[in-house]
Design a protein around this motif. Structure first.
Motif, PDB file in Angstrom:
ATOM      1  N   ILE A 110       0.848  -1.187   0.000  1.00 53.16           N
ATOM      2  CA  ILE A 110       0.000   0.000   0.000  1.00 53.16           C
ATOM      3  C   ILE A 110       0.886   1.241   0.000  1.00 53.16           C
ATOM      4  O   ILE A 110       2.081   1.162   0.256  1.00 53.16           O
ATOM      5  CB  ILE A 110      -0.948   0.016   1.225  1.00 53.16           C
ATOM      6  N   LYS A 111       0.288   2.385  -0.258  1.00 54.65           N
ATOM      7  CA  LYS A 111       1.065   3.617  -0.389  1.00 54.65           C
ATOM      8  C   LYS A 111       1.160   4.405   0.914  1.00 54.65           C
ATOM      9  O   LYS A 111       1.710   5.503   0.935  1.00 54.65           O
ATOM     10  CB  LYS A 111       0.447   4.501  -1.481  1.00 54.65           C
ATOM     11  N   ASP A 112       0.611   3.854   1.993  1.00 55.81           N
ATOM     12  CA  ASP A 112       0.683   4.556   3.273  1.00 55.81           C
ATOM     13  C   ASP A 112       2.128   4.678   3.746  1.00 55.81           C
ATOM     14  O   ASP A 112       2.979   3.827   3.436  1.00 55.81           O
ATOM     15  CB  ASP A 112      -0.135   3.822   4.333  1.00 55.81           C
ATOM     16  N   LYS A 113       2.385   5.689   4.521  1.00 52.65           N
ATOM     17  CA  LYS A 113       3.716   5.905   5.074  1.00 52.65           C
ATOM     18  C   LYS A 113       4.059   4.800   6.076  1.00 52.65           C
ATOM     19  O   LYS A 113       3.235   4.460   6.928  1.00 52.65           O
ATOM     20  CB  LYS A 113       3.787   7.275   5.746  1.00 52.65           C
ATOM     21  N   PRO A 114       5.251   4.225   6.018  1.00 51.10           N
ATOM     22  CA  PRO A 114       5.621   3.161   6.963  1.00 51.10           C
ATOM     23  C   PRO A 114       5.637   3.665   8.399  1.00 51.10           C
ATOM     24  O   PRO A 114       5.852   4.843   8.670  1.00 51.10           O
ATOM     25  CB  PRO A 114       7.033   2.750   6.510  1.00 51.10           C
ATOM     26  N   THR A 115       5.391   2.738   9.344  1.00 49.32           N
ATOM     27  CA  THR A 115       5.529   3.046  10.762  1.00 49.32           C
ATOM     28  C   THR A 115       7.004   3.069  11.117  1.00 49.32           C
ATOM     29  O   THR A 115       7.746   2.156  10.767  1.00 49.32           O
ATOM     30  CB  THR A 115       4.799   1.992  11.610  1.00 49.32           C
ATOM     31  N   PHE A 116       7.437   4.115  11.809  1.00 49.91           N
ATOM     32  CA  PHE A 116       8.861   4.272  12.105  1.00 49.91           C
ATOM     33  C   PHE A 116       9.043   4.550  13.593  1.00 49.91           C
ATOM     34  O   PHE A 116       8.412   5.450  14.145  1.00 49.91           O
ATOM     35  CB  PHE A 116       9.455   5.410  11.275  1.00 49.91           C
ATOM     36  N   ILE A 117       9.899   3.760  14.247  1.00 49.27           N
ATOM     37  CA  ILE A 117      10.204   3.943  15.666  1.00 49.27           C
ATOM     38  C   ILE A 117      11.644   4.415  15.779  1.00 49.27           C
ATOM     39  O   ILE A 117      12.576   3.706  15.394  1.00 49.27           O
ATOM     40  CB  ILE A 117      10.019   2.632  16.449  1.00 49.27           C
ATOM     41  N   LYS A 118      11.847   5.589  16.324  1.00 48.43           N
ATOM     42  CA  LYS A 118      13.190   6.158  16.485  1.00 48.43           C
ATOM     43  C   LYS A 118      13.753   5.769  17.842  1.00 48.43           C
ATOM     44  O   LYS A 118      13.066   5.846  18.858  1.00 48.43           O
ATOM     45  CB  LYS A 118      13.109   7.684  16.369  1.00 48.43           C
ATOM     46  N   ARG A 119      15.021   5.316  17.851  1.00 49.80           N
ATOM     47  CA  ARG A 119      15.653   4.930  19.113  1.00 49.80           C
ATOM     48  C   ARG A 119      16.846   5.838  19.401  1.00 49.80           C
ATOM     49  O   ARG A 119      16.945   6.954  18.876  1.00 49.80           O
ATOM     50  CB  ARG A 119      16.081   3.461  19.053  1.00 49.80           C
ATOM     51  N   ILE A 120      17.815   5.326  20.157  1.00 55.17           N
ATOM     52  CA  ILE A 120      18.855   6.185  20.734  1.00 55.17           C
ATOM     53  C   ILE A 120      19.963   6.560  19.768  1.00 55.17           C
ATOM     54  O   ILE A 120      20.750   7.459  20.032  1.00 55.17           O
ATOM     55  CB  ILE A 120      19.471   5.510  21.976  1.00 55.17           C
ATOM     56  N   GLY A 121      20.065   5.872  18.614  1.00 62.03           N
ATOM     57  CA  GLY A 121      21.154   6.159  17.687  1.00 62.03           C
ATOM     58  C   GLY A 121      22.376   5.303  17.973  1.00 62.03           C
ATOM     59  O   GLY A 121      22.266   4.096  18.166  1.00 62.03           O
ATOM     60  N   ALA A 122      23.551   5.921  18.012  1.00 61.03           N
ATOM     61  CA  ALA A 122      24.794   5.180  18.225  1.00 61.03           C
ATOM     62  C   ALA A 122      24.722   4.353  19.514  1.00 61.03           C
ATOM     63  O   ALA A 122      24.319   4.851  20.564  1.00 61.03           O
ATOM     64  CB  ALA A 122      25.972   6.144  18.297  1.00 61.03           C
ATOM     65  N   GLY A 123      25.086   3.083  19.400  1.00 62.15           N
ATOM     66  CA  GLY A 123      25.062   2.197  20.559  1.00 62.15           C
ATOM     67  C   GLY A 123      23.751   1.475  20.768  1.00 62.15           C
ATOM     68  O   GLY A 123      23.619   0.686  21.698  1.00 62.15           O
ATOM     69  N   GLY A 124      22.780   1.712  19.903  1.00 60.66           N
ATOM     70  CA  GLY A 124      21.472   1.076  20.073  1.00 60.66           C
ATOM     71  C   GLY A 124      21.186  -0.022  19.076  1.00 60.66           C
ATOM     72  O   GLY A 124      20.029  -0.424  18.912  1.00 60.66           O
ATOM     73  N   SER A 125      22.208  -0.515  18.393  1.00 59.98           N
ATOM     74  CA  SER A 125      22.032  -1.482  17.311  1.00 59.98           C
ATOM     75  C   SER A 125      21.179  -2.679  17.718  1.00 59.98           C
ATOM     76  O   SER A 125      21.433  -3.329  18.734  1.00 59.98           O
ATOM     77  CB  SER A 125      23.406  -1.984  16.844  1.00 59.98           C
ATOM     78  N   ILE A 126      20.148  -2.969  16.926  1.00 59.21           N
ATOM     79  CA  ILE A 126      19.288  -4.129  17.164  1.00 59.21           C
ATOM     80  C   ILE A 126      19.877  -5.318  16.412  1.00 59.21           C
ATOM     81  O   ILE A 126      20.007  -5.303  15.188  1.00 59.21           O
ATOM     82  CB  ILE A 126      17.848  -3.854  16.721  1.00 59.21           C
ATOM     83  N   MET A 127      20.216  -6.361  17.153  1.00 62.37           N
ATOM     84  CA  MET A 127      20.901  -7.525  16.579  1.00 62.37           C
ATOM     85  C   MET A 127      19.951  -8.673  16.251  1.00 62.37           C
ATOM     86  O   MET A 127      20.276  -9.548  15.460  1.00 62.37           O
ATOM     87  CB  MET A 127      21.968  -8.021  17.557  1.00 62.37           C
ATOM     88  N   GLY A 128      18.783  -8.688  16.884  1.00 59.67           N
ATOM     89  CA  GLY A 128      17.801  -9.736  16.630  1.00 59.67           C
ATOM     90  C   GLY A 128      16.407  -9.166  16.679  1.00 59.67           C
ATOM     91  O   GLY A 128      16.101  -8.286  17.500  1.00 59.67           O
ATOM     92  N   LEU A 129      15.521  -9.657  15.787  1.00 61.20           N
ATOM     93  CA  LEU A 129      14.172  -9.111  15.666  1.00 61.20           C
ATOM     94  C   LEU A 129      13.206 -10.237  15.329  1.00 61.20           C
ATOM     95  O   LEU A 129      13.428 -10.990  14.387  1.00 61.20           O
ATOM     96  CB  LEU A 129      14.155  -8.042  14.567  1.00 61.20           C
ATOM     97  N   LYS A 130      12.127 -10.370  16.127  1.00 58.77           N
ATOM     98  CA  LYS A 130      11.120 -11.420  15.908  1.00 58.77           C
ATOM     99  C   LYS A 130       9.730 -10.856  16.193  1.00 58.77           C
ATOM    100  O   LYS A 130       9.533 -10.167  17.199  1.00 58.77           O
ATOM    101  CB  LYS A 130      11.354 -12.613  16.840  1.00 58.77           C
ATOM    102  N   PHE A 131       8.767 -11.173  15.315  1.00 59.23           N
ATOM    103  CA  PHE A 131       7.383 -10.819  15.599  1.00 59.23           C
ATOM    104  C   PHE A 131       6.858 -11.681  16.743  1.00 59.23           C
ATOM    105  O   PHE A 131       7.259 -12.843  16.900  1.00 59.23           O
ATOM    106  CB  PHE A 131       6.507 -11.037  14.369  1.00 59.23           C
TER     107      PHE A 131
END
Length: 423
Positions: A141-162
């Motif tokens: 769809i053409k809707d804008k994606p949902t975006f969650i902003k975090r801390i930046g440097a040092g906040g790297s997400i290494m694993g992601l699961k629904f």
């Protein structure tokens, strides 16, 4: 005189299968090695009835056979299910020649580090970055994606699961030192583990919705098992160095695989873990290991080292690989580690290529492709490449339907799908 009736004969229409490979001319890929099992006597067979015991007796159709012929033979009872499955796989591999980049997004200011498909919506994808940002993207769809902003440097997400029990939530482990459950509104629902130390962080996780357990590993080799209510069941140092990957078997979720930069992959029975030496098998590798993934049927294990080898292990004998696939994917600090994954429906392996001048079959100006291998033979079947997106593709994963591929290439997210034929 009554005329005699001529017997009817059925002719099977002859269908010629046309090859659909898009590979450019280059030297052939080195054949996958077939190591022999060590020691005399029969190999150890399946320990659990939940693992597919017919894996070793696959009947592969002849190279010239088409899916139409295989379906016809299966209807007549002349072709077994493995032959039908192999015919469907061949048809899918031919369709890969028509795959193109259909969607492309560049939402992050740092490279993508993890991705996961929505369990129920085949056009919805979650992607995380080195800055800890998360994007939920429905590219249909053409809707804008949902975006969650975090801390930046040092906040790297290494694993992601629904969260399979609530797809509006996801589990994440990160370099900020937490393994947590949060929603796409940016709210943290539960913190399962916290290091409270800037030198220790979590870099791998997996979840079983059926058993209601979560497992997570950190950068010094500890692996923690918790239930989904947050209660810690055990916390053990299972590896000497970073636990880069943890995976629960999809059919036997008491079976855990852990991978590490200490050059080992270990298999564990969660019901019998008592200490660091209580593993079922230890699988030594010649290089640090980035990933260890079970196949969708739970009967095979796919490992990716950080140099030039992909291995396939079988449940018939976990401690001896059935295939060693040479493949260039060397790792360096500022690159998201390249990880091979399984196709969700076929016995296919997909992995990004990072050409290496020291690799045996390397040719000048070799492209950085997405490679698709046969999970049985280790043969290179197809390569996907777009000259306008020629970077190193670290992560690749097909959606649950198996018809759309998502790739992470640095800052960019690529979605590959079959190009529709013109009128």
């Amino acid at each position: 005189m009554i005329p005699r009736k001529r017997p009817e004969t059925q002719k099977t229409p002859k269908v010629v299968a046309r090859p659909g490979s898009r590979r450019s001319p280059r030297e052939p890929e080195p054949a996958a090695k077939k190591p022999r099992a060590k020691g005399p006597g029969p190999s150890r067979r399946y320990d659990s009835g939940c693992l597919w015991a017919g894996l070793a007796s696959l009947q592969v159709p002849k190279a010239g056979s088409s899916i139409v012929r295989v379906l016809h033979q299966h209807k007549l009872g002349e072709a077994a299910w493995p032959s039908l499955q192999q015919g469907l796989q061949q048809s899918f591999v031919h369709s890969l020649a028509a795959y193109r980049i259909a969607q492309k997004a560049s939402p992050f200011d740092r490279r993508a580090t993890a991705l996961a498909w929505h369990p129920a919506h085949p056009s919805t994808l979650a992607v995380a970055s080195k800055g800890g940002d998360v994007m939920l993207w429905n590219f249909g769809i053409k809707d804008k994606p949902t975006f969650i902003k975090r801390i930046g440097a040092g906040g790297s997400i290494m694993g992601l699961k629904f969260n399979l029990l609530n797809s509006n939530q996801f589990y994440a482990c990160s370099m900020e030192g937490t393994t947590r459950l949060q929603d796409f509104g940016g709210n943290t629902i539960r913190v399962f583990a916290r290091t409270d130390c800037c030198n220790i962080w979590f870099c791998s996780l997996d979840v079983s919705a059926d058993s209601r357990v979560l497992v997570t590993g950190d950068n010094v080799g500890h692996v923690i098992l918790l239930n989904t209510d947050g209660k810690e069941l055990w916390n053990l140092r299972m590896h000497k160095k970073k636990a880069t990957h943890v995976a629960l078997n999809p059919c036997c979720d008491w079976l855990l695989a852990t991978a590490s930069v200490d050059q080992t992959v270990k298999l564990w029975d969660l019901r019998q873990v008592k200490g660091k030496d209580s593993f079922l098998y230890s699988l030594p590798h010649s290089q640090p290991v980035s990933a260890a993934c079970f196949s969708p049927d739970g009967a095979r294990l796919l490992t990716t080292d950080q140099r030039n080898e992909i291995r396939v292990y079988s449940s018939s004998q976990w401690d001896c690989p059935v295939s060693l696939i040479p493949h260039p994917h060397r790792h360096f600090q500022h690159l998201t580690p390249i990880k091979a994954t399984w196709h969700p429906r076929y016995n296919l392996i997909v992995v990004g290529r990072y050409p290496d001048p020291n690799f045996k079959s390397c040719v000048p100006y070799e492209s950085r492709t997405v490679d698709v291998f046969d999970g049985n033979s280790g043969k290179l079947l197809c390569q996907l490449y777009d000259p306008e997106s020629s970077g190193i593709i670290s992560l690749n994963e097909f959606n649950p339907m198996g018809d759309t591929l998502a790739s992470a290439m640095g800052y960019h997210i690529l979605v590959w799908s079959q190009e529709e034929a013109g009128p």
